[in-house]
Each structure stands twice: as C-alpha cells, then as structure tokens.
Scaffold this motif. Structure first.
Motif, PDB file in Angstrom:
ATOM      1  N   ILE A   1       3.567  18.807 -25.192  1.00 19.03           N
ATOM      2  CA  ILE A   1       4.874  18.697 -24.531  1.00 19.03           C
ATOM      3  C   ILE A   1       5.941  18.268 -25.531  1.00 19.03           C
ATOM      4  O   ILE A   1       7.047  18.833 -25.560  1.00 19.03           O
ATOM      5  N   MET A   2       5.625  17.291 -26.368  1.00 14.18           N
ATOM      6  CA  MET A   2       6.613  16.808 -27.328  1.00 14.18           C
ATOM      7  C   MET A   2       6.957  17.862 -28.370  1.00 14.18           C
ATOM      8  O   MET A   2       8.109  17.950 -28.819  1.00 14.18           O
ATOM      9  N   ARG A   3       5.998  18.697 -28.739  1.00 16.69           N
ATOM     10  CA  ARG A   3       6.259  19.741 -29.740  1.00 16.69           C
ATOM     11  C   ARG A   3       7.270  20.774 -29.246  1.00 16.69           C
ATOM     12  O   ARG A   3       7.982  21.376 -30.059  1.00 16.69           O
ATOM     13  N   ARG A   4       7.329  20.993 -27.939  1.00 14.18           N
ATOM     14  CA  ARG A   4       8.255  22.014 -27.441  1.00 14.18           C
ATOM     15  C   ARG A   4       9.608  21.439 -27.032  1.00 14.18           C
ATOM     16  O   ARG A   4      10.432  22.141 -26.448  1.00 14.18           O
ATOM     17  N   ASN A   5       9.831  20.176 -27.315  1.00 14.25           N
ATOM     18  CA  ASN A   5      11.110  19.539 -27.022  1.00 14.25           C
ATOM     19  C   ASN A   5      11.807  19.131 -28.310  1.00 14.25           C
ATOM     20  O   ASN A   5      11.153  18.956 -29.341  1.00 14.25           O
ATOM     21  N   PRO A   6      13.150  18.971 -28.264  1.00  8.63           N
ATOM     22  CA  PRO A   6      13.880  18.577 -29.473  1.00  8.63           C
ATOM     23  C   PRO A   6      13.301  17.310 -30.083  1.00  8.63           C
ATOM     24  O   PRO A   6      13.009  16.340 -29.378  1.00  8.63           O
ATOM     25  N   ARG A   7      13.134  17.328 -31.374  1.00 12.44           N
ATOM     26  CA  ARG A   7      12.433  16.232 -32.053  1.00 12.44           C
ATOM     27  C   ARG A   7      13.133  14.888 -31.857  1.00 12.44           C
ATOM     28  O   ARG A   7      12.471  13.865 -31.687  1.00 12.44           O
ATOM     29  N   ARG A   8      14.449  14.877 -31.866  1.00  5.17           N
ATOM     30  CA  ARG A   8      15.151  13.604 -31.723  1.00  5.17           C
ATOM     31  C   ARG A   8      14.990  13.028 -30.321  1.00  5.17           C
ATOM     32  O   ARG A   8      15.031  11.803 -30.133  1.00  5.17           O
ATOM     33  N   VAL A   9      14.797  13.886 -29.326  1.00  9.17           N
ATOM     34  CA  VAL A   9      14.629  13.417 -27.955  1.00  9.17           C
ATOM     35  C   VAL A   9      13.288  12.715 -27.770  1.00  9.17           C
ATOM     36  O   VAL A   9      13.160  11.802 -26.953  1.00  9.17           O
ATOM     37  N   VAL A  10      12.286  13.134 -28.531  1.00 16.98           N
ATOM     38  CA  VAL A  10      10.932  12.581 -28.343  1.00 16.98           C
ATOM     39  C   VAL A  10      10.519  11.646 -29.477  1.00 16.98           C
ATOM     40  O   VAL A  10       9.340  11.334 -29.615  1.00 16.98           O
ATOM     41  N   ARG A  11      11.480  11.180 -30.260  1.00 15.37           N
ATOM     42  CA  ARG A  11      11.115  10.275 -31.364  1.00 15.37           C
ATOM     43  C   ARG A  11      10.380   9.036 -30.867  1.00 15.37           C
ATOM     44  O   ARG A  11       9.317   8.671 -31.379  1.00 15.37           O
ATOM     45  N   ALA A  12      10.957   8.345 -29.888  1.00 13.38           N
ATOM     46  CA  ALA A  12      10.369   7.083 -29.433  1.00 13.38           C
ATOM     47  C   ALA A  12       8.996   7.290 -28.801  1.00 13.38           C
ATOM     48  O   ALA A  12       8.037   6.593 -29.158  1.00 13.38           O
TER      49      ALA A  12
END
Length: 279
Positions: free
Chosen positions: A224-235
C-alpha cells in the motif's frame, strides 16, 4: 497497545520524546505533528487507566467518562482536556468511532485480564488498540480513504502482533496472555496461566504462526505504501521499518525461555530515520 509514558504537553512532542513514535512523527509539518501527538496522548491516557492497579470498577468508570467526553467533543462542547483537539478533528476529519474503538480496546483488559483469547477476539483487540489508531493517523497523513483504511488495518495488526511477541514476559507479569488459545492448544499447551505458559518448552510453536501473520501484514502494508506518494507515507514507513526490524530480532533470539529483552539500538533507529525521513 504498548505505549510509552506521556507527559502533560503532548502537542510539542514531550509526551513521546525518545520513542520510535516521536522519531517518526517529528518529521511531519507542524499541524500534522500536533494532531499526531494529541492522538498519542489520548491513547496514553486511556492505556494508563487500563494498566493501572486501581479497582476494576473505578477503571471502567474512568473509561466511560472518556467515552462521554468524546461524545461531548463531537457534539460541540468539548471538556477542558479535549478542547485542544477541536482544530485537529475538524482539519483532518478524525472520526468519533475510532476514538471510541480505542477506549473499547483498552477496556478489554479491565473487567478481567486477557488470557489466551481466541483468534477472533485477538484480531478484534488488535483492530481496536492499533488499527483504530492507524485510522486516525492516516487521515492526518493525508492518505486517500480506501488505501488509508487498508494501511491502518494491516500496519496496525503488524505492529500489535510484534508488540505481543516482544512483550510476552512483561505482559505475564501483569497477569495477561495475548497468545491465541488455538495456538496454545495446537502446541499441546492446555494452561492459560501466563506465568506457566511463558516457561512451556512448546511456546515457540505458538509464536511462529504469529510471526508469519505479522510478516504478511507488514508486506501488505508495504504494498500500500509503495503505491502512494512517498512523502505522505514517510511516518508510517518509519514505524513499519522500526517494528519489522524488532520482529526479525525476536526471530533471531527465539522464543524459548529464558528470553532476553529485544530492542532496536540507536544506530539502527538512526539509519532507518535517515533513509526514510528525507525523501
């Protein structure tokens, strides 16, 4: 959920200072960071009630008061201890039912200590004390609704199962046993007494399937995190990497007694932070 002690001023991060949570959340913009520390502080306070040694009926009453206060917050007249939450609730669309689910999860430990829940009850517990926190968090991070709920589902369960595997002995000291009944019986363990179960030679047979389950949740969360913008899933990615590393350290150590405590050292935490915080 295993959380660290909170200080009074959650909004500036002092409540979680020094924890992996704090390291992951302090990289966020100010408004997101403040909302996340409010969520953390809320969890810490209700967790403290559940874990205290006060009379059970008094703890149940305190948790009910939190439900009443949450209702008041969403009805537009928040009590003093939740007034600071109003802006975050409105800005990020935080859901009343997720706050209430967290209280319900903490309450599962209060009428009597949890001992060898069945798998369905364990999953419900994980959803309430971990994935509900995730559902609040992903709104703050800004994930799209569908992927946010999925990420909360999988990452929350991965983190909580890792906590359970890490804290077997600590939980037993509190009279609690979160390992599932089906796993115990499959391993030939008929006792649900936490102190006895921690010494069972067959205990690793109970833990191995939970490791596999946690790994599967970590992998689905990563997808899921791989398909979302990297900055959105940093935390959430930093939290995932911290806890996945702890899980693998537990596997290397093993689950047979005696079990040395497992922690991620400062250098390992720093390397994860440097790799995923500034992308």
């Amino acid at each position: 959920m295993t959380l660290e002690a909170a200080a009074a001023n959650a909004s500036d991060g002092t409540s979680a200072s020094g924890s992996s949570f704090y390291a992951a959340m302090r990289i966020l913009p100010r408004e997101q960071r403040e909302a996340m520390f409010q969520i953390y502080d809320f969890c810490r306070q209700v967790d403290d009630i559940a874990d205290s040694d006060g009379p059970r009926d008094a703890r149940l009453a305190e948790l009910q008061q939190w439900r009443n206060d949450i209702d008041a917050l969403y009805q537009g007249h928040p009590p003093a201890r939740l007034r600071g939450y109003v802006v975050s609730v409105q800005r990020f669309g935080l859901k009343r039912e997720d706050f209430l689910a967290i209280v319900d999860g903490m309450e599962m430990d209060v009428p009597q200590d949890i001992r060898a829940p069945d798998l369905a009850t364990l999953d419900l517990y994980c959803d309430r004390v971990a994935s509900a926190v995730g559902r609040l968090s992903v709104r703050v991070f800004g994930l799209a609704e569908a992927d946010g709920i999925l990420l909360a589902h999988h990452l929350g369960r991965a983190l909580q199962l890792t906590n359970i595997l890490r804290d077997i002995d600590e939980d037993a000291g509190l009279g609690r046993l979160y390992l599932p009944l089906e796993g115990l019986l499959h391993a030939g363990i008929t006792s649900t007494d936490p102190a006895r179960v921690t010494l069972e030679p067959a205990l690793p047979k109970v833990c191995v399937p939970l490791v596999a389950r946690a790994r599967t949740h970590f992998e689905k969360a990563d997808e899921i995190m791989r398909r979302n913008p990297r900055r959105v899933v940093r935390a959430p990615r930093i939290m995932s990497k911290y806890y996945r590393a702890i899980l693998e350290l537990l596997v290397v150590r093993g689950f047979a007694a005696p079990r040395a405590p497992v922690r991620l050292n400062k250098m390992a935490r720093l390397l994860i932070l440097l790799r995923y915080a500034f992308i």
